[in-house]
Design an enzyme around this catalytic site. Structure first.
Site, PDB file in Angstrom:
ATOM      1  N   GLU A  18     -44.371  -2.908 -61.567  1.00 44.25           N
ATOM      2  CA  GLU A  18     -43.788  -4.235 -61.399  1.00 44.25           C
ATOM      3  C   GLU A  18     -44.251  -5.180 -62.510  1.00 44.25           C
ATOM      4  O   GLU A  18     -43.464  -5.929 -63.096  1.00 44.25           O
ATOM      5  CB  GLU A  18     -44.164  -4.825 -60.034  1.00 44.25           C
ATOM      6  CG  GLU A  18     -43.672  -4.019 -58.846  1.00 44.25           C
ATOM      7  CD  GLU A  18     -44.719  -3.052 -58.309  1.00 44.25           C
ATOM      8  OE1 GLU A  18     -44.691  -2.770 -57.099  1.00 44.25           O
ATOM      9  OE2 GLU A  18     -45.570  -2.598 -59.096  1.00 44.25           O
ATOM     10  N   GLU A  41     -54.913  -5.334 -45.963  1.00 40.38           N
ATOM     11  CA  GLU A  41     -55.114  -4.239 -46.901  1.00 40.38           C
ATOM     12  C   GLU A  41     -56.515  -3.660 -46.761  1.00 40.38           C
ATOM     13  O   GLU A  41     -56.743  -2.482 -47.028  1.00 40.38           O
ATOM     14  CB  GLU A  41     -54.879  -4.721 -48.341  1.00 40.38           C
ATOM     15  CG  GLU A  41     -54.709  -3.590 -49.343  1.00 40.38           C
ATOM     16  CD  GLU A  41     -54.215  -4.083 -50.693  1.00 40.38           C
ATOM     17  OE1 GLU A  41     -52.981  -4.079 -50.908  1.00 40.38           O
ATOM     18  OE2 GLU A  41     -55.039  -4.482 -51.527  1.00 40.38           O
ATOM     19  N   LYS A  73     -55.082  -3.990 -64.481  1.00 41.81           N
ATOM     20  CA  LYS A  73     -56.288  -3.271 -64.879  1.00 41.81           C
ATOM     21  C   LYS A  73     -55.941  -2.095 -65.798  1.00 41.81           C
ATOM     22  O   LYS A  73     -56.540  -1.915 -66.844  1.00 41.81           O
ATOM     23  CB  LYS A  73     -57.041  -2.782 -63.644  1.00 41.81           C
ATOM     24  CG  LYS A  73     -58.354  -2.076 -63.967  1.00 41.81           C
ATOM     25  CD  LYS A  73     -59.058  -1.565 -62.727  1.00 41.81           C
ATOM     26  CE  LYS A  73     -59.585  -2.680 -61.877  1.00 41.81           C
ATOM     27  NZ  LYS A  73     -60.418  -2.202 -60.749  1.00 41.81           N
ATOM     28  N   LYS A  96     -45.279   3.770 -53.773  1.00 44.10           N
ATOM     29  CA  LYS A  96     -45.170   3.828 -55.234  1.00 44.10           C
ATOM     30  C   LYS A  96     -44.754   5.225 -55.689  1.00 44.10           C
ATOM     31  O   LYS A  96     -43.908   5.397 -56.578  1.00 44.10           O
ATOM     32  CB  LYS A  96     -46.502   3.455 -55.882  1.00 44.10           C
ATOM     33  CG  LYS A  96     -46.919   2.009 -55.745  1.00 44.10           C
ATOM     34  CD  LYS A  96     -48.246   1.798 -56.462  1.00 44.10           C
ATOM     35  CE  LYS A  96     -48.732   0.373 -56.376  1.00 44.10           C
ATOM     36  NZ  LYS A  96     -50.023   0.189 -57.083  1.00 44.10           N
ATOM     37  N   HIS A 154     -43.282 -26.899 -35.372  1.00 49.60           N
ATOM     38  CA  HIS A 154     -41.856 -26.997 -35.072  1.00 49.60           C
ATOM     39  C   HIS A 154     -41.162 -25.658 -35.305  1.00 49.60           C
ATOM     40  O   HIS A 154     -39.929 -25.619 -35.400  1.00 49.60           O
ATOM     41  CB  HIS A 154     -41.218 -28.097 -35.912  1.00 49.60           C
ATOM     42  CG  HIS A 154     -41.755 -29.461 -35.608  1.00 49.60           C
ATOM     43  ND1 HIS A 154     -41.186 -30.289 -34.673  1.00 49.60           N
ATOM     44  CD2 HIS A 154     -42.850 -30.119 -36.071  1.00 49.60           C
ATOM     45  CE1 HIS A 154     -41.885 -31.414 -34.585  1.00 49.60           C
ATOM     46  NE2 HIS A 154     -42.902 -31.332 -35.431  1.00 49.60           N
ATOM     47  N   GLY A 191     -58.896  -5.340 -56.298  1.00 51.20           N
ATOM     48  CA  GLY A 191     -57.852  -6.293 -56.649  1.00 51.20           C
ATOM     49  C   GLY A 191     -57.838  -7.530 -55.771  1.00 51.20           C
ATOM     50  O   GLY A 191     -57.701  -8.650 -56.259  1.00 51.20           O
ATOM     51  N   ARG A 192     -57.993  -7.346 -54.466  1.00 48.98           N
ATOM     52  CA  ARG A 192     -57.928  -8.489 -53.554  1.00 48.98           C
ATOM     53  C   ARG A 192     -59.204  -9.319 -53.561  1.00 48.98           C
ATOM     54  O   ARG A 192     -59.285 -10.331 -52.866  1.00 48.98           O
ATOM     55  CB  ARG A 192     -57.586  -8.021 -52.141  1.00 48.98           C
ATOM     56  CG  ARG A 192     -58.521  -6.969 -51.575  1.00 48.98           C
ATOM     57  CD  ARG A 192     -57.912  -6.367 -50.295  1.00 48.98           C
ATOM     58  NE  ARG A 192     -58.667  -5.250 -49.764  1.00 48.98           N
ATOM     59  CZ  ARG A 192     -58.570  -3.998 -50.186  1.00 48.98           C
ATOM     60  NH1 ARG A 192     -57.750  -3.708 -51.197  1.00 48.98           N
ATOM     61  NH2 ARG A 192     -59.264  -3.030 -49.623  1.00 48.98           N
TER      62      ARG A 192
END
Length: 548
Positions: A212, A353, A206, A512, A384, A267-268
């Site tokens: 990152e 979040e 954005k 951050k 398993h 964002g999510r």
């Protein structure tokens, strides 16, 4: 305002849990042959069977009274009306507008947001169509064969999960890749087999400042220029999903190929926006519109259905029941579909979040549990691995079993075996195996009586372990859209009940901030006394043992 855990409704539920705790679900099924029918909802091609929960009709009535006490009905209308529900950032929460396929006006600060949304959708349609048809070519005139999405968090998990879930709808000769981790291994291993002449990068940020994402973006840019040698090539191989035109332009991307989204898109919750550009390229814009349509259908169900028949509300209330009254600290998402293998990861972010908060909307510390730990993998692999803990461990772990009735890949009796395993696990968790049943089974197998005494306790399953089962007609774009929206609204309602702000994520920021302090210390090999002795010692160790 009275804290939620001090209300009459909350107290009634706490007292009721003491009544329900000793009940056995297998007995409840025997007492009520209609239980499954009474505790099922069918909507948007999804059947929710919540009958395998430790609840009675009174449990549901008390939970619905809690929902009414916190005005769930009003909160859902407030979200759809564009009210600024994200109070810490003074923003509306309008991801529902992004998939508003009825196109009726949705207002924010006196402006209808739909024209702007439709403009971006048309831009996505034109661009994705050009890439898919081969009209959009790289710098040397070759059509695009590989698309690399570079983002993190919601800018990665949403598109990654949907592209994988809808792989049967993808264009066969157009491969999708996703890079998120700042570990160089992620970007370099992704680039290694690719041809720069036929690779397109989507940079999703954005602000176009995310550390990152920009680190990976510049690594990709350098890789491209080392191969093609001309700065002009950047504009043919990079596009951006961002709101920062200046930084996008500085990177070398033509702002005509910058796709906008808005500050009321968290964002999510952003895969429905231009962040979904890789989805549109992968499956085509018609299928992307179907994804939006499926979510819109669930939105309408959530907004208008009575709370007692409202799928997201029922799932939210059941989650509250276990987290706050049964002390269940985790919740397992168990999709029995290989295409849905990233769904648990996606819902980890969406849920944890959103509701991993320690203060209420009013800034007061909470003294009751809020968001659970979300985890899981695709069945049958999990059977398993960790199902042992769910069946016979000491923790109560509610589960959501998700499986399509129809598979995209029918081969022999594979799907029948998959379906049988899914249903067997939910039934086994509910029924368990009593001492008498275990003994009879061992006797019938011819086991030595002394051996039976030694092993009997190990063969007993307590059962009474709760689960929801969600049957989806088929994992199509529309049904996937409905499924994602179902969980979004469930998470929202739980946040309403816990009185937390489900739409900020300040907990993401502290790490951050500290990383920005530590990074120059690592690069410049400076000794520092501004940290605790552990962090300072680890920095020193890094300096001493760093090679090259």
């Amino acid at each position: 305002m009275t804290e939620i855990d001090q209300t009459e409704e909350w107290t009634a539920l706490a007292n009721h849990w003491a009544e329900v705790k000793p009940l056995q679900m297998r007995d409840l099924f025997q007492q009520s042959p209609e239980r499954a029918e009474q505790m099922s909802i069918r909507q948007c091609g999804i059947l929710l069977d919540y009958s395998k929960n430790r609840i009675t009709s009174r449990s549901m009535n008390l939970l619905l009274e809690l929902a009414q006490a916190v005005d769930v009905d009003g909160w859902r209308r407030r979200m759809f009306s564009g009210e600024r529900l994200n109070i810490t950032e003074n923003r509306a929460v309008l991801h529902v507008a992004l998939r508003n396929r009825s196109n009726h006006p949705i207002w924010y600060d006196g402006e209808d947001v739909m024209p702007g949304i439709n403009t971006v959708l048309k831009q996505m349609e034109a661009f994705s169509g050009a890439v898919r048809s081969g009209e959009w070519t790289g710098y040397t005139g070759k059509p695009i064969s590989d698309v690399v999405n570079i983002g993190i968090g919601g800018s990665n998990l949403g598109p990654l999960m949907v592209c994988e879930a809808l792989k049967p709808y993808q264009k066969a000769d157009l491969r999708m890749h996703f890079v998120s981790n700042v570990d160089a291994t992620h970007i370099l291993e992704t680039l290694r087999p690719l041809d720069p002449e036929t690779t397109l990068f989507i940079i999703a940020s954005k602000t176009f400042t995310t550390q990152e994402t920009l680190t990976n973006a510049y690594t990709a840019r350098n890789w491209l220029l080392q191969k093609l040698g001309d700065e002009k090539a950047v504009a043919r191989h990079f596009v951006a999903v961002s709101t920062n035109g200046e930084r996008v332009s500085q990177f070398g991307i033509d702002t005509e190929n910058m796709f906008e989204f808005w500050d009321w898109v968290g964002g999510r919750y952003s895969l429905w926006s231009a962040i979904g550009l890789p989805i549109a390229i992968a499956i085509g814009m018609d299928s992307f519109y179907e994804l939006l349509q499926g979510a819109h259908e669930m939105d309408q169900h959530f907004l208008h259905a009575d709370l007692s028949e409202n799928m997201p509300v029922i799932m939210a209330l059941l989650g509250i029941w276990y987290v706050d009254f049964a002390n269940a600290g985790t919740h397992a998402i168990l999709p029995y579909d290989q295409y849905l293998r990233y769904l648990p990861d996606y819902l980890q972010q969406a849920d944890m979040e959103s509701n991993g908060k320690r203060v209420t909307r009013f800034g007061r510390p909470v003294d009751y549990p809020t968001g659970p730990v979300i985890w899981g993998t695709a069945g049958t692999d999990g059977q398993h691995a960790y199902y042992q803990l769910i069946h016979q461990g000491t923790q109560l772990i509610p589960c959501d079993f998700i499986i399509p009735v129809n598979s995209h890949n029918e081969s022999g009796d594979h799907h029948e075996k998959l379906f049988a395993n899914c249903l067997a696990q939910s039934e086994a968790l509910m029924r368990g195996k009593t001492r008498v049943e275990a003994r009879e089974e061992m006797v019938a197998s011819g086991m030595d009586p002394d051996h039976i005494v030694d092993l009997l306790h190990h063969r007993i399953f307590p059962g009474n372990r709760p689960s929801n089962t969600l049957l989806v007609d088929k994992i199509t774009p529309s049904r996937l859209g409905s499924l994602i929206a179902l969980y979004e609204h469930k998470i929202f309602i739980q946040g309403v009940i816990w009185r937390v702000n489900s739409f900020d994520q300040w907990g993401v920021e502290l790490g951050k901030q500290l990383a920005s302090v530590i990074l120059p210390e690592l690069k410049e090999e400076r000794q520092t006394t501004n940290h605790d002795s552990s962090t300072s010692g680890l920095i020193t160790y890094f300096h001493r043992h760093r090679k090259g």
